[in-house]
Design a protein around this motif. Structure first.
Motif, PDB file in Angstrom:
ATOM      1  N   SER A   3      58.395  50.750  76.600  1.00  0.00           N
ATOM      2  CA  SER A   3      59.973  50.996  76.351  1.00  0.00           C
ATOM      3  C   SER A   3      60.626  51.988  76.276  1.00  0.00           C
ATOM      4  O   SER A   3      61.447  52.674  76.299  1.00  0.00           O
ATOM      5  CB  SER A   3      61.242  49.749  76.284  1.00  0.00           C
ATOM      6  OG  SER A   3      60.716  48.674  76.897  1.00  0.00           O
ATOM      7  N   VAL A  18      66.263  46.514  77.770  1.00  0.00           N
ATOM      8  CA  VAL A  18      66.752  47.729  77.592  1.00  0.00           C
ATOM      9  C   VAL A  18      67.967  48.172  76.986  1.00  0.00           C
ATOM     10  O   VAL A  18      67.913  48.613  75.819  1.00  0.00           O
ATOM     11  CB  VAL A  18      66.718  48.535  78.429  1.00  0.00           C
ATOM     12  CG1 VAL A  18      66.498  49.679  78.421  1.00  0.00           C
ATOM     13  CG2 VAL A  18      66.101  48.027  80.126  1.00  0.00           C
ATOM     14  N   ALA A  28      64.904  49.708  83.084  1.00  0.00           N
ATOM     15  CA  ALA A  28      64.723  48.069  83.651  1.00  0.00           C
ATOM     16  C   ALA A  28      63.798  48.128  84.626  1.00  0.00           C
ATOM     17  O   ALA A  28      62.653  47.914  84.507  1.00  0.00           O
ATOM     18  CB  ALA A  28      66.469  47.392  83.251  1.00  0.00           C
TER      19      ALA A  28
END
Ligand code: FES
Length: 178
Positions: free
Chosen positions: A44, A77, A67
């Motif tokens: 991420s 996120v 995402a």
């Protein structure tokens, strides 16, 4: 039987970017990057950095794209984007000035330094949050400790670190931003 609640939309102050499109090359790089992690979610932060490097900030559309790419909910996120101060939620100027306001720097004159920049750039010293000049050239903001408390006051201009910044040095830094 328990009631099923619909997914709440993100209470997002994030900037809209209707024309958001990730270039093919970056898509490829991101695909490769994800393979370096044991699960997609772990990538991420790296994805957000890559997107910010490309677009300068994380828009709502960018957040949703990240995402989707990681098979997460947008809120997963969003939590990262709003937790880590290095992620920008709005476009910033070509030169991003970050003045440390934590204790050592505050005692060392960072509030006066911030005020000096505001005077020079026509910005409001009382305003909260990042401020960008009308021409989009400079964004000025206070940040928390930049980990060089012994050389206060400390600031960054984009990725360049500056220590013991006097008003004279501040003027030089602005002059170097061409
Ligand atoms: S207080 Fe400014 S760098 Fe730590």
């Amino acid at each position: 039987m328990s009631e099923i609640h619909p997914i709440e939309p993100i209470p997002s102050p994030l900037q809209e970017q209707p024309d958001f499109t990730v270039p093919a090359l970056l898509q490829e790089e991101i695909g490769e990057l994800i393979t370096h992690y044991p699960n997609k979610r772990s990538a991420s932060l790296m994805l957000l950095h890559a997107i910010q490097q490309q677009f300068g900030y994380i828009s709502r559309q960018a957040l949703e794209w990240v995402a989707g790419r990681l098979e997460l909910q947008p809120i997963n996120v969003y939590e990262l984007v709003t937790f880590y101060p290095m992620f920008q939620q709005k476009p910033v100027g070509k030169y991003h000035l970050k003045v440390c306001r934590t204790l050592s720097c505050a005692l060392g004159g960072s509030y006066e330094l911030h005020e000096h920049f505001c005077r020079k750039l026509g910005l409001d010293p009382q305003a909260h949050g990042p401020q960008t000049t009308k021409d989009g050239k400079f964004t000025l903001e206070f940040v928390e400790c930049l980990a060089s408390c012994g050389t206060a006051p400390v600031m960054m201009c984009n990725d360049t670190f500056h220590e013991a910044v006097s008003e004279k040095r501040a003027d030089e830094i602005l002059g170097e931003c061409q």
